[in-house]
Design an enzyme around this catalytic site. Structure first.
Site, PDB file in Angstrom:
ATOM      1  N   ARG A   1     -15.121  17.772 -16.101  1.00 29.41           N
ATOM      2  CA  ARG A   1     -15.157  17.809 -17.516  1.00 29.41           C
ATOM      3  C   ARG A   1     -16.422  18.847 -18.034  1.00 29.41           C
ATOM      4  O   ARG A   1     -16.394  19.714 -19.088  1.00 29.41           O
ATOM      5  CB  ARG A   1     -15.186  16.707 -18.348  1.00 29.41           C
ATOM      6  CG  ARG A   1     -16.432  15.523 -17.801  1.00 29.41           C
ATOM      7  CD  ARG A   1     -16.235  14.421 -18.226  1.00 29.41           C
ATOM      8  NE  ARG A   1     -15.505  13.521 -17.156  1.00 29.41           N
ATOM      9  CZ  ARG A   1     -15.244  12.284 -17.209  1.00 29.41           C
ATOM     10  NH1 ARG A   1     -15.478  11.429 -18.283  1.00 29.41           N
ATOM     11  NH2 ARG A   1     -14.642  11.692 -16.189  1.00 29.41           N
TER      12      ARG A   1
ATOM     13  N   LYS B   1     -20.782  10.637  -3.636  1.00 30.95           N
ATOM     14  CA  LYS B   1     -19.582   9.883  -3.197  1.00 30.95           C
ATOM     15  C   LYS B   1     -19.716   9.093  -2.093  1.00 30.95           C
ATOM     16  O   LYS B   1     -20.632   9.510  -1.140  1.00 30.95           O
ATOM     17  CB  LYS B   1     -18.331  10.701  -3.207  1.00 30.95           C
ATOM     18  CG  LYS B   1     -18.036  11.444  -4.564  1.00 30.95           C
ATOM     19  CD  LYS B   1     -16.537  12.112  -4.391  1.00 30.95           C
ATOM     20  CE  LYS B   1     -16.048  12.846  -5.658  1.00 30.95           C
ATOM     21  NZ  LYS B   1     -15.455  11.688  -6.620  1.00 30.95           N
TER      22      LYS B   1
HETATM   23  N1  BES Z   1     -12.879  15.220  -8.474  1.00 30.05           N
HETATM   24  C1  BES Z   1     -13.133  13.807  -8.703  1.00 30.05           C
HETATM   25  C2  BES Z   1     -11.764  13.015  -9.234  1.00 30.05           C
HETATM   26  C3  BES Z   1     -10.991  12.715  -8.374  1.00 30.05           C
HETATM   27  C4  BES Z   1     -11.437  11.450  -7.303  1.00 30.05           C
HETATM   28  C5  BES Z   1      -9.892  13.373  -7.706  1.00 30.05           C
HETATM   29  C6  BES Z   1     -10.574  11.105  -6.270  1.00 30.05           C
HETATM   30  C7  BES Z   1      -8.899  12.914  -6.525  1.00 30.05           C
HETATM   31  C8  BES Z   1      -9.386  11.609  -5.913  1.00 30.05           C
HETATM   32  C9  BES Z   1     -13.926  13.704 -10.100  1.00 30.05           C
HETATM   33  O1  BES Z   1     -14.742  14.895 -10.185  1.00 30.05           O
HETATM   34  C10 BES Z   1     -14.772  12.734 -10.093  1.00 30.05           C
HETATM   35  O2  BES Z   1     -15.450  12.246  -9.249  1.00 30.05           O
HETATM   36  N2  BES Z   1     -14.248  11.840 -11.284  1.00 30.05           N
HETATM   37  C11 BES Z   1     -15.023  10.597 -11.386  1.00 30.05           C
HETATM   38  C12 BES Z   1     -15.353  10.209 -12.770  1.00 30.05           C
HETATM   39  C13 BES Z   1     -16.242   9.144 -13.098  1.00 30.05           C
HETATM   40  C14 BES Z   1     -17.674   9.176 -12.438  1.00 30.05           C
HETATM   41  C15 BES Z   1     -16.248   8.805 -14.347  1.00 30.05           C
HETATM   42  C16 BES Z   1     -14.160   9.459 -10.815  1.00 30.05           C
HETATM   43  O3  BES Z   1     -13.142   9.574 -11.314  1.00 30.05           O
HETATM   44  O4  BES Z   1     -14.603   8.663 -10.096  1.00 30.05           O
HETATM   45 MN    MN Z   2     -16.618  14.386  -9.270  1.00 30.46          MN
END
Ligand code: BES
Ligand code: MN
Ligand code: ZN
Length: 519
Positions: free
Chosen positions: A357, A283
């Site tokens: 997931r 990230k």
């Molecule tokens: N924990 C994150 C989702 C999230 C992001 C929650 C920002 C709250 C604030 C999750 O694990 C994630 O990173 N999801 C990705 C999925 C994508 C790679 C398909 C996302 O939402 O960017």
């Molecule tokens: Mn994630």
């Protein structure tokens, strides 16, 4: 803080402070009018001077009001009487509590619970008042070296909420009790969420689950699968996420058997990623600290289990928490890696940041195999897309059974912990097609919350299942309100309270009185 319920004339309360409402523009509420009468018009005299308009957020503290036995009267602005809805009511209560806390009254009798709130009854008003009071006094200072509590000279200790007639006492008392238990669950979820990831590790969540069981011996039992167990079982999707971290993964299982043997089992599954760096699909640095909250689904399961046990709901409830840390190392899972999940389906991990997931799918399969639940609900900070779609007010809700999603929507409405439904249509499934495995762990850019739920749905065989995406609601980011919210503990507990009432409908003398009604 101690809460209780009472019915009686405001002028006769021998207390540090009596709290009453004033509507806009300078209109006394019924209770304020009673005080005005005994004080020979003192309140209306003060209002005519223009010290309080009655807008929401305004307060005025009066001392030694003639004809009353209280040290102080706190007037609280309630806005226009006709516009007093749920949100306004909570604001009014919160303002009153903060003011009391700061003005040096250690105890008070609050009459704001007698205000008319559009389409709600006494039980609801008491529930919300007690929960709001807890929420507005919540602090998280454990990790500050200066003890900020000592600065408070005289904190608020005891709060009595008033109801208009003695006939309402019993109902109000059970509403108060429910609210206190829900607030305890919310507090646990907030505390766990707010802890940083160097303290709140998967092993820490295990300890917390065990502590919960020790505190509720014979009611709640706990079982923990460690890395070796998970390997033996073949939970490779879960294990794949943990590979980049030194912190070993765990699957926590909490069991509460207080229904009859053949009654339905409710399973709650909570995402427990104690830190989500994204893994190799790392990230951006900005706001990455917020990913300590990525275990708020797990925290909500623990908080809800606590409330359920404390309320002694006559149900069978199981809480399941897959918990890992998503980091990078030379051993971490890489984009393109393929694993065989516990269900036997192979997964192409195209993005290591779609890790929630992966741990959930193995937990869902485990739960369904082990417990054959009638209802399974998972709770997860799953997608940034959900924050974009719904913001911070509503949880995303998806599921495979309309009556279940409806029950959850209603429980959310009643508890003020609202969810909003998104479609889980067949057409979205093809986004997850993989060239090399049975399924990919990401879809395209579109409908990210839906494709994430589609992924999970492939691991549900026959139970009624719903998924709550709490990415936008589990914590707040604005400075003054920063931190975990404890949501959706109120929604989930309310849902289970409603199921308990269905049980009670079939028995002549219910063991516990539950207060709430849903129309
Ligand atoms: N924990 C994150 C989702 C999230 C992001 C929650 C920002 C709250 C604030 C999750 O694990 C994630 O990173 N999801 C990705 C999925 C994508 C790679 C398909 C996302 O939402 O960017
Ligand atoms: Mn994630
Ligand atoms: Zn995550």
């Amino acid at each position: 803080m101690k809460f209780s319920i009472k019915s009686g004339h405001p002028a006769k309360q021998r207390t540090a402070c009596v709290v009453v409402g004033v509507y806009e523009h300078r209109r006394l509420s019924d209770v304020a009018q009673e005080i005005d009468d005994v004080s020979k018009g003192h309140l209306s005299f003060i209002l005519r001077r223009g010290d309080l308009e009655g807008k929401i957020g305004q307060t005025l503290l009066l001392h030694n009001v003639r004809g009353t036995l209280a040290d102080r009267i706190l007037l609280v602005g309630c806005g226009h009487e006709r516009e007093l809805g749920e949100t306004q009511y909570r604001k009014v209560i919160a303002k009153a509590i903060r003011t009391l806390h700061e003005t040096g009254s250690m105890e008070a009798v609050c009459y704001l619970t007698e205000l008319n709130v559009r389409s709600h009854d006494t039980a609801w008003r008491i529930r919300q008042a007690v929960e709001t009071a807890h929420a507005s006094l919540y602090e998280f200072n454990e990790l500050k070296s200066k003890n900020t509590k000592e600065d408070m000279r005289r904190p608020l200790r005891k709060l009595v909420f008033s109801v208009a007639s003695r006939r309402e006492l019993r109902l109000a008392e059970s509403a108060c009790r429910e609210a206190e238990k829900i607030a305890e669950g919310v507090k646990l979820a907030k505390d766990l969420g707010n802890l940083p990831s160097n303290i709140c590790t998967p092993a820490y969540l295990v300890e917390q689950a065990k502590a919960l069981c020790i505190n509720h011996e014979n009611e709640l039992t706990c079982q923990v699968l460690d890395q070796a167990d998970l390997e033996k079982e073949g939970m490779n999707a879960l294990l794949a996420v943990a590979k980049g971290s030194k912190q070993p993964p765990h699957l926590i299982i909490l069991e509460y058997w207080n229904g009859k043997k053949n009654d339905a089992t409710f399973v709650l599954v909570g995402k427990g990623v104690t830190f989500d760096s994204g893994g190799i699909s790392i990230k951006p640095a900005k706001d990455m600290d917020q990913m300590k909250f990525d275990m708020c689904g797990a925290a909500a399961v623990l908080g809800t289990m606590l409330a359920v046990v404390e309320l002694e709901l006559p149900l069978n409830v199981v809480g399941i928490i897959p918990t890992v840390e998503n980091l990078l190392s030379s051993n971490a899972t890489k984009p393109g890696d393929i694993v065989t999940s516990f269900s036997g389906q192979t997964i192409e991990i195209l993005n290591t940041d779609a890790e929630g997931r992966l741990i959930l799918c193995d937990a869902l399969t485990y739960a369904e195999k082990q417990y054959k639940p009638e209802v399974m609900i998972d709770i997860a900070t799953l997608t940034g897309a959900c924050v974009v779609a719904l913001g911070k007010h509503a949880h995303g809700l998806l599921g495979n059974h309309h009556p279940l999603t409806n029950d959850l929507l209603n429980a959310g409405k009643y508890s003020g912990d609202r969810a909003w439904k998104l479609p889980l249509w067949e057409e979205y499934q093809e986004e997850l097609d993989s060239r090399f495995a049975d399924v990919a762990n990401i879809g395209g850019r579109e409908g990210g919350t839906i494709t994430a739920a589609c992924f999970l749905s492939r691991f549900i065989k026959k139970c009624h299942w719903a998924h709550l995406d709490i990415a936008g609601t589990a914590w707040l980011t604005a400075k003054k309100e920063k931190g975990a919210t404890g949501r959706p503990v109120p929604l989930l507990t309310q849902y289970l309270i409603e199921r308990s009432k269905e049980m009670y409908n079939n028995v002549a003398t219910p063991p516990v009185i539950l207060s709430t009604k849903i129309d």
